[in-house]
Scaffold this motif. Structure first.
Motif, PDB file in Angstrom:
ATOM      1  N   SER B 131       0.801  -1.250  -0.085  1.00 37.02           N
ATOM      2  CA  SER B 131       0.103  -0.119  -0.060  1.00 37.02           C
ATOM      3  C   SER B 131       0.959   1.228   0.044  1.00 37.02           C
ATOM      4  O   SER B 131       2.210   1.091   0.238  1.00 37.02           O
ATOM      5  N   GLY B 132       0.202   2.405  -0.342  1.00 36.98           N
ATOM      6  CA  GLY B 132       1.040   3.525  -0.359  1.00 36.98           C
ATOM      7  C   GLY B 132       1.822   3.661   1.023  1.00 36.98           C
ATOM      8  O   GLY B 132       3.152   4.332   0.788  1.00 36.98           O
TER       9      GLY B 132
ATOM     10  N   SER E  42      -7.181   1.263   0.281  1.00 35.87           N
ATOM     11  CA  SER E  42      -7.294   1.574  -1.122  1.00 35.87           C
ATOM     12  C   SER E  42      -7.766   0.147  -1.986  1.00 35.87           C
ATOM     13  O   SER E  42      -8.402   0.709  -3.028  1.00 35.87           O
ATOM     14  N   GLN E  78      -4.221   7.236  -5.344  1.00 38.13           N
ATOM     15  CA  GLN E  78      -3.139   7.362  -4.393  1.00 38.13           C
ATOM     16  C   GLN E  78      -1.764   7.987  -5.088  1.00 38.13           C
ATOM     17  O   GLN E  78      -1.230   8.914  -4.518  1.00 38.13           O
ATOM     18  N   ASP E 154      -8.778   8.890  -2.646  1.00 33.61           N
ATOM     19  CA  ASP E 154      -7.771   7.996  -2.054  1.00 33.61           C
ATOM     20  C   ASP E 154      -6.756   8.928  -1.637  1.00 33.61           C
ATOM     21  O   ASP E 154      -5.936   9.091  -2.451  1.00 33.61           O
ATOM     22  N   GLU E 155      -6.839   9.237  -0.410  1.00 34.76           N
ATOM     23  CA  GLU E 155      -5.879  10.419   0.065  1.00 34.76           C
ATOM     24  C   GLU E 155      -5.717  11.489  -0.881  1.00 34.76           C
ATOM     25  O   GLU E 155      -4.269  11.819  -1.266  1.00 34.76           O
TER      26      GLU E 155
END
Ligand SMILES: Nc1ncnc2c1ncn2[C@@H]1O[C@H](COP(=O)(O)OP(=O)(O)OP(=O)(O)O)[C@@H](O)[C@H]1O
Ligand SMILES: Nc1ncnc2c1ncn2[C@@H]1O[C@H](COP(=O)(O)OP(=O)(O)OP(=O)(O)O)[C@@H](O)[C@H]1O
Ligand SMILES: [Mg+2]
Ligand SMILES: [Mg+2]
Lengths: 282, 256, 313, 282, 256
Positions: B131-132, E42, E78, E154-155
């Motif tokens: 994930s990020g 996500s 993201q 996403d963010e």
């Protein structure tokens, strides 16, 4: 606790649906653009083509002057096996192929990396590559004899030259395409120049290099014939030339089929290598 | 180690990005840099790290790196810059391999930084499987692995949830307590800035100039207990940036 | 024993004599140890002889050969295939389509296309000789260079060229198929055509004349056997079969013997006895090359031929 | 205000330096791995090589049988110009080249895209490509004559086949290397399949395709000779073949030089295209 | 338009990422999703947007998209996902080109969204010439251009400085006021979550389950004035996440 929450959420969801107009599923948009491995499509395709061809030959739709039936080619192949010449031919060709291709690729990757890495090499060598690549090896055969003799030297040299240039171009193209951010990262950690090349640039260029290998390996096989024009008694290329000289189409096709099989085997090997080395891609 | 920037100016093509930036990061000091998006923070950090040559000015370091520091001036990139073909452990290993550390010790370092960034379970995962936030943590782990004397951090916690951020910030503070590295910390989170910075350099809109330098003379360890004071400082920085934005808006409306 | 390399083309039966000489030990009698080297065409063989990789070869007189002789690196030292009236010689062939369109004699070749391998090949020479003989301009026969004999065969069979000329054994198998019709003989246009010659490097003629003599001695015996077995058919059946089998070691080796044997034995042309060289025919060919501007003006017979080893006439 | 701050900062910086041990500049680590355009390196390299070669020939270090002097080749070239044959040869070859290459590239890109995009095409066609690519065109010349005749057809076909396969491989390699995230983005915005292919996949594969063009163009030039083996009276390939048959080395080298020049010209064109289409890379 | 998630579960290879997630986003509602890094936010969003197929469960939409909505269900990624070969304007243009909008109108839309994200000066810049925050703004501009009925974010503001973030958040609220789109908003900034969310879905650590859903019954417009109440809510969410972390820690120490 979390279970309660989930249950609550689900209830709300049901309510929503009941209260308002009918809900419809979100269409799936993420499909495609990836590769599933299908079953034995390739063998089926090959068999279908060969079957069609055989039928065409039998019914006379394909004239035997234009193309012999696959069964005849198979007969010629069987002769080869029976006389034990198959292994001699294949062995001689494989030796020339592997040596020429390995040397050509090695040199090609080195020069390609140099062109990709050094402005001076790019300015000086790239035009040279562009000028020398298009020189037909067949036209130079007489000169090759004088330069490299009539032994294995000129044969390996022919294949070497043929694989060298495409490898150079594929390699430097791959180097050019490596993400510059990753290189900056390597530099920021004080990686040595060699480490950056080995650990960042070469792996980053690997997809392009492997794609280049597919091309150069095929070219190497094509050049077997040109290579074995000079003083070769064994080798698939020599066999094909011989068959061509006698207009023995069955043998010609049998020889070509051998080259194809070789090409398939090498492509399969490269495919395996790709799956192993490029597993990091999606 | 100290990092000294003197009269840095830089332009990309036609646009002036940085103008006459000078400040110094003292031994064991954390200097935070804040400023509007696109004002040149990342560029400044790249220049400070020797990755880009400024059009004018110079960057100096003074002092010696502590023992065992493999890469005194270390960077944490805003876009992570992970090698997609290496696993998490491999990405960390990359920066250790050039230093002739024996394999066992290297593995120990890797295990340590991965557990500190909560990534132990993922040491064999590839970047595309992360994930990020996890990618960002790998980038942090990689930087920690080389025991830097000066850290150049470009929004190192931006992709993390508050929970993880808090944890990693604590980790950073603890690390700083132990090792007293110097740091240049770019962030857009003012709470982070007042939490970590010995000084906060506020940059103006593009072209980035130093708008003001806010000093915070409070030991890092005391800060969690003195949140009210910090809150005040944070508001002050916020005011400066707001004012800057208002000025800029005025400029724009003048032009149009 | 002296080691020598001899170039052969494994698709041409005309290279049989050296193989026979080796198999029967005629070279061994001359204290020669022979190694055969295969080539796909005469041109690289000539180059290999010039470069010293190969010592002796046999080929038609081509532009390439003359050009190398002009550079002073090779010399023709003897004659091989020779057209003689009593033995079937090279044939003039036309495609079925051309025949149906009325090309029934060489005189009709005016304005027709004629297949050759390369510019300056023996086919080129024959085409022009036919034109000369029939009294029309050389340019009125349209030459189609197709590089290789099989390519010419394919083009002739599929009617894409009208005419060609070729040695009798190939001509025989072509006319048997029915796609191709014979309309004449080359010997009607060229007298005593010296089709192929034996050649070696100038270095050999100057530094090892003895070796050259011994080679020619061995080869002549092989040629005699070839004539006896396949041309005059005066040899016994068993011995002939033995010779054919020996030839098959190198020629048509990739086909089973029963398939290859008839191709080896039918339509064989006479080998010049004792490798005697027909200087008149060679000179005629050289003059033709010069007249077409295919070789430098300055090439002389002395540069091309070393007549000191065999009889000439 | 900001000026004051800057001044303040500078003062502090000076202080720091004065107070502690001597400061040293941060070493620049970001260099390299980009390309400066150097001056006329390539012409110098070419001229140097030709000069050396000429000297070698004059002094006899290079035997005239092995390689004629460049001045002789230049003489042959001058002859070509004087007789006006140059344009005939170049014109005929260029026509075959452009037609064959354009068709081969077009087909190659299409098939390469199919292999890159559809699992079925990959399973069915890729092995076929691997099997057919290594088939030597020279060996099949007799069959080509029967299939395509001895007119322009077989010549264009030879070049077409030669360029088709490397283009297929380069294209699908490029498609495989396109960032899957970008494709997902396109899908999430509901872009049509065609739009995704046209606007995301093709530009993403463009570096690889152009690199493939460099290879396929060179191969096309190489194949000119093979193509013009069949019944060609004009064309650079035919000229080279004739020179080879007559062992007229000066003409042979002159012809080869023409091919090299052609290769250089095409490489230059592709280089321009690259700079235009791939300006988005660093 | 409404978005309904029912019993979503998903796993990657051996790891369970999401387990039985169900919630709904009502018409014109903004639902925020928070949770620790790597918990599957996500992934959940990708599933909601139809970009990935869940192993179990279903995603439904109900209601009709308002007029002029070109892509009802729109995503802000993201990692920005900008095409490197297109300029800023080109990247926005990309998502409009398939809809047969005439060139002039398209240009107008592009100009509008770029000026709203403060990128007008950079419409001809390539992604590699942009700062991190500017890339994120391009991604936002692109999403705004298609007038989505449901936004999956996403963010979206993570790489922005507080100043710009504030601005874009105001912009988002204003937009929402006008268009009343529904949104699923993943963030790790709890202040953002309480500022925007009608509900806040708190996910647990991997495997992500719904830990709790916090409702905030306060109109968006009133929120800037009632910061103290929001602060309390934010602390509550923070407590939930903390508790979750503590539980997880206990689990880990149980195992080891
Ligand atoms: N393609 C993939 N293959 C394998 N595992 C994956 C893949 N994508 C995501 N994962 C795993 O799924 C989990 C959830 O990932 P996701 O990106 O949804 O997290 P997230 O909640 O968005 O985290 P963050 O806040 O850090 O962005 C992670 O543990 C990740 O390792
Ligand atoms: N390679 C480049 N070429 C041209 N312009 C560039 C390049 N890199 C950065 N810029 C420009 O320089 C300016 C500053 O960029 P920089 O990345 O330093 O900003 P930043 O302060 O880090 O912003 P953010 O907070 O959004 O990351 C931007 O206006 C950007 O467009
Ligand atoms: Mg930045
Ligand atoms: Mg995420």
């Amino acid at each position: 606790m979390s279970h309660e929450a989930a249950a609550e959420g689900r209830e709300r969801a049901e309510e929503d649906v009941a209260a308002r107009e009918a809900a419809r599923p979100v269409p799936f948009r993420g499909g495609g653009f990836t590769h599933r491995r299908l079953g034995p499509v390739a063998p089926i395709v090959f068999l279908a083509i060969i079957a069609l061809w055989e039928v065409g030959s039998r019914t006379g739709a394909i004239s035997p002057v234009a193309l012999p039936a696959p069964s005849e080619a198979l007969g010629a192949l069987a002769d080869l096996v029976a006389t034990g010449m198959l292994w001699k031919h294949v062995g001689a060709s494989l030796y020339r192929l592997s040596l020429g291709w390995a040397l050509g690729s090695l040199l090609g990757i080195s020069v390609g990396l140099m062109i990709g890495l050094f402005s001076l090499a790019r300015a000086g060598l790239l035009p040279l590559v562009s000028a020398l690549f298009p020189i037909p090896k067949i036209a130079l055969l007489p000169l090759f004899i004088i330069w490299f003799g009539i032994g294995e030297g000129s044969k390996v040299a022919t294949i070497l030259f043929g694989t060298f240039f495409p490898t150079v171009i594929a390699t430097y193209g791959g180097v050019d395409n490596v993400d510059r951010n990753l290189i900056r990262m390597g530099q920021s950690f004080g990686l040595s120049w060699l480490s950056i090349v080995r650990k960042i640039i070469i792996p980053g260029a690997m997809p392009a290099i492997l794609s280049g290998f597919r091309i150069s390996a095929s070219i190497a096989i094509v050049l077997l014939v040109a290579a074995e024009m000079i003083g070769a008694e064994t080798g698939i290329g020599a066999y094909i030339l011989m068959a061509g000289a006698l207009f023995a189409l069955d043998q010609l096709i049998a020889g070509v089929a051998l080259l194809s099989t070789l090409g398939l085997a090498i492509a399969w090997l490269i495919g395996r290598t790709e799956r192993a080395l490029l597993a990091w891609r999606a | 180690m100290q990092l000294i920037l003197r009269g840095i100016s830089h332009r990309y093509g036609g646009t002036n990005v940085l103008e006459d930036i000078s400040f110094a990061v003292g031994d064991g000091e954390i200097v935070c840099i804040v400023g509007p998006s696109g004002c040149g923070k990342s560029t400044l950090l790249r220049i400070a790290g020797g990755l880009e040559r400024p059009d004018a000015g110079e960057v100096l370091v003074a002092g010696t790196a502590p023992d065992g520091s493999l890469n005194p001036l270390t960077y944490i990139f805003q876009d992570f810059a992970l090698l997609p073909w290496r696993t998490v452990a491999g990405n960390v290993s990359l920066v250790l391999e050039d230093h002739g550390i024996e394999a066992k010790k290297r593995r120990a370092i890797i295990d340590d930084v991965l557990s500190r960034t909560n990534l132990s379970d993922f040491s064999h995962a590839l970047p595309r499987q992360l994930s990020g936030g996890m990618k960002q943590r790998v980038a942090i782990a990689r930087a920690l692995a080389v025991k830097p004397a000066i850290m150049l951090m470009d929004e190192p916690l931006s992709a993390l949830d508050s929970q993880t951020r808090e944890l990693l910030m604590d980790d950073l503070v603890a690390l700083w307590q132990r090792e007293r590295f110097s740091a240049c910390y770019v962030t857009h989170n003012l709470a982070e800035a007042v939490r970590l910075g010995r000084r906060i350099v506020v940059l103006s809109r593009r072209p980035g100039r130093i708008r003001e330098v806010v000093e915070i003379d409070m030991p890092l360890t005391e800060r969690p207990g003195r949140l009210v004071e910090l809150e005040k400082l944070q508001r002050r920085v916020w005011e400066i940036m707001r004012e800057e934005a208002r000025e800029a808006d005025r400029e724009i409306s003048d032009v149009t | 024993a002296d080691k020598i390399n001899v170039g052969i083309i494994p698709s041409l039966t005309s290279h049989s004599p050296s193989i026979i000489a080796e198999a029967k030990g005629y070279f061994a009698d001359q204290d020669l140890e022979v190694e055969f080297v295969s080539f796909q065409s005469a041109q690289p063989m000539a180059v290999a002889i010039a470069s010293g990789d190969v010592d002796f070869g046999m080929t038609a007189i081509s532009g390439g050969l003359i050009s190398l002789a002009d550079k002073g690196v090779i010399k023709v030292i003897g004659g091989a295939l020779q057209e003689t009236p009593e033995i079937e010689g090279q044939k003039i062939l036309v495609s079925k389509a051309a025949h149906d369109a009325g090309v029934t004699s060489p005189a009709d070749l005016k304005g027709r296309s004629f297949g050759i391998t390369t510019t300056g090949s023996s086919f080129h020479y024959m085409a022009h000789k036919i034109a000369d003989g029939e009294g029309f301009a050389r340019s009125e026969i349209h030459l189609r260079p197709l590089q290789k004999v099989p390519a010419v065969i394919a083009a002739l069979k599929s009617g894409q060229i009208d005419a060609w000329s070729i040695v009798p054994n190939i001509a025989g198998s072509l006319t048997a198929g029915g796609d191709v019709v014979e309309i004449g003989k080359v010997s009607d246009y060229i007298d005593d055509y010296q089709v192929t010659t034996i050649f070696t490097s100038t270095a050999n003629t100057q530094e090892k004349p003895d070796l050259v003599k011994r080679f020619l001695g061995g080869l002549s015996k092989g040629m005699d056997d070839y004539n006896a077995a396949l041309v005059d058919k005066t040899m016994g059946e068993d011995e002939t079969a033995e010779i054919v089998a020996a030839i098959h070691e190198y020629i048509y080796a990739d086909q089973p013997l029963d398939k290859a044997a008839p191709r080896i034995s039918t339509g064989a042309m006479r080998m010049s006895p004792n490798a005697a060289l027909n200087l008149a025919s060679v000179e005629d060919q050289l003059e033709w090359f010069k007249s077409e501007g295919l070789v430098p003006e300055g090439v002389s017979m002395e540069k091309l031929v070393d007549a000191s080893f065999v009889e000439t006439y």
